[in-house]
Design a protein around this motif. Structure first.
Motif, PDB file in Angstrom:
ATOM      1  N   ARG A 172      12.479   3.315  -5.773  1.00  0.00           N
ATOM      2  CA  ARG A 172      11.407   2.441  -6.264  1.00  0.00           C
ATOM      3  C   ARG A 172      11.916   0.999  -6.384  1.00  0.00           C
ATOM      4  NH1 ARG A 172       9.115   4.140 -11.736  1.00  0.00           N
ATOM      5  NH2 ARG A 172       8.724   6.041 -10.563  1.00  0.00           N
ATOM      6  N   ALA A 173      13.085   0.827  -6.971  1.00  0.00           N
ATOM      7  CA  ALA A 173      13.665  -0.515  -7.130  1.00  0.00           C
ATOM      8  C   ALA A 173      13.930  -1.145  -5.766  1.00  0.00           C
ATOM      9  CB  ALA A 173      14.951  -0.438  -7.944  1.00  0.00           C
ATOM     10  N   ASN A 174      14.401  -0.338  -4.827  1.00  0.00           N
ATOM     11  CA  ASN A 174      14.670  -0.835  -3.475  1.00  0.00           C
ATOM     12  C   ASN A 174      13.375  -1.285  -2.790  1.00  0.00           C
ATOM     13  OD1 ASN A 174      16.403  -1.377  -1.237  1.00  0.00           O
ATOM     14  ND2 ASN A 174      15.628   0.486  -0.261  1.00  0.00           N
ATOM     15  N   LYS A 175      12.308  -0.500  -2.932  1.00  0.00           N
ATOM     16  CA  LYS A 175      11.011  -0.854  -2.328  1.00  0.00           C
ATOM     17  C   LYS A 175      10.449  -2.128  -2.968  1.00  0.00           C
ATOM     18  CE  LYS A 175      10.362   2.646   0.494  1.00  0.00           C
ATOM     19  NZ  LYS A 175      10.386   2.456   1.924  1.00  0.00           N
ATOM     20  N   GLU A 176      10.588  -2.250  -4.285  1.00  0.00           N
ATOM     21  CA  GLU A 176      10.103  -3.444  -4.985  1.00  0.00           C
ATOM     22  C   GLU A 176      10.862  -4.683  -4.521  1.00  0.00           C
ATOM     23  OE1 GLU A 176      10.500  -2.408  -9.107  1.00  0.00           O
ATOM     24  OE2 GLU A 176       8.722  -1.109  -9.059  1.00  0.00           O
ATOM     25  N   LYS A 177      12.182  -4.523  -4.330  1.00  0.00           N
ATOM     26  CA  LYS A 177      12.989  -5.640  -3.839  1.00  0.00           C
ATOM     27  C   LYS A 177      12.573  -6.006  -2.414  1.00  0.00           C
ATOM     28  CE  LYS A 177      17.758  -7.214  -3.176  1.00  0.00           C
ATOM     29  NZ  LYS A 177      17.308  -8.226  -2.298  1.00  0.00           N
TER      30      LYS A 177
ATOM     31  N   ASN B 164       0.828  -1.217   0.000  1.00  0.00           N
ATOM     32  CA  ASN B 164       0.000   0.000   0.000  1.00  0.00           C
ATOM     33  C   ASN B 164       0.860   1.264   0.000  1.00  0.00           C
ATOM     34  OD1 ASN B 164      -2.299  -1.566  -0.002  1.00  0.00           O
ATOM     35  ND2 ASN B 164      -2.699  -1.330   2.177  1.00  0.00           N
ATOM     36  N   ALA B 165       1.900   1.278   0.819  1.00  0.00           N
ATOM     37  CA  ALA B 165       2.794   2.445   0.873  1.00  0.00           C
ATOM     38  C   ALA B 165       3.509   2.632  -0.457  1.00  0.00           C
ATOM     39  CB  ALA B 165       3.809   2.283   2.000  1.00  0.00           C
ATOM     40  N   TYR B 166       3.922   1.543  -1.064  1.00  0.00           N
ATOM     41  CA  TYR B 166       4.616   1.610  -2.352  1.00  0.00           C
ATOM     42  C   TYR B 166       3.679   2.166  -3.429  1.00  0.00           C
ATOM     43  CZ  TYR B 166       6.630   0.083  -6.757  1.00  0.00           C
ATOM     44  OH  TYR B 166       7.112   0.045  -8.048  1.00  0.00           O
ATOM     45  N   VAL B 167       2.474   1.621  -3.513  1.00  0.00           N
ATOM     46  CA  VAL B 167       1.512   2.052  -4.536  1.00  0.00           C
ATOM     47  C   VAL B 167       1.167   3.527  -4.354  1.00  0.00           C
ATOM     48  CG1 VAL B 167      -0.889   1.754  -5.320  1.00  0.00           C
ATOM     49  CG2 VAL B 167       0.555  -0.252  -4.935  1.00  0.00           C
ATOM     50  N   GLU B 168       1.005   3.936  -3.117  1.00  0.00           N
ATOM     51  CA  GLU B 168       0.643   5.312  -2.818  1.00  0.00           C
ATOM     52  C   GLU B 168       1.742   6.309  -3.224  1.00  0.00           C
ATOM     53  OE1 GLU B 168       0.083   7.618   1.307  1.00  0.00           O
ATOM     54  OE2 GLU B 168      -1.306   5.915   1.042  1.00  0.00           O
TER      55      GLU B 168
END
Length: 171
Positions: free
Chosen positions: A86-91, A72-76
């Protein structure tokens, strides 16, 4: 010659006191699933297994909640994040997903191991009681009717459940 010998031998066996032979054969049957369900040890084992399963479920639930929070935090904030962040959050999300899958597999294995550990002595105790009752009462075979494999069950087959319950001290 061989075929004649087999047929003659079979005829001799069948005619030589087959009624006496049939009377000495004693067959019994039991529903082992029903027996296991009434054994007090089984209830205690089930409680321990359910407690372990609840513990694993709580851990998985906490991991899912953490995962959902991260997603949710990433999408927001995805549109405002730099490419590196972004790459770090996806990982981070992918790593948590992998940990969840690994933990789920581990939990299933541990639960199966605990179940085997707790139920084996109960199965062994039931089996020993069935064998003892069979030997003490002169049965040549005791069939387990819970498997559904029995094709015929005559009135001459004795249900040994009461005898096994007595042997196990179950009222």
């Amino acid at each position: 010659m061989r075929h004649f010998f087999k047929v003659t031998l079979l005829a001799i066996i069948l005619s030589a006191g087959s009624s006496t032979f049939a009377q000495t054969l004693k067959f019994g049957h039991i529903d082992s699933n029903k027996l296991l369900s009434i054994m007090p040890e089984k209830e205690q084992a089930q409680k321990q297994i359910q407690a372990a399963a609840a513990e694993y479920d709580a851990q998985i639930k906490a991991m899912r909640e953490e995962y959902q929070t991260l997603v949710n935090a990433y999408v927001e904030k995805r549109e405002t994040l730099s490419e590196a962040v972004r790459a770090n959050k996806e990982k981070e999300i992918q790593d948590l997903q992998n940990r969840m899958q690994t933990f789920d597999g581990f939990a299933q294995q541990e639960l199966q191991k605990k179940q085997n550990e707790l139920l084996k002595p109960i199965f062994d105790k039931a089996s020993a009681a069935i064998k003892a009752v069979g030997a003490e009462n002169g049965f040549i075979y005791v069939f387990d009717i819970s498997t559904g494999v029995i094709l015929f069950n005559s009135n001459n087959s004795v249900d040994i459940m009461p005898l096994v319950k007595t042997k196990l001290g179950i009222l």
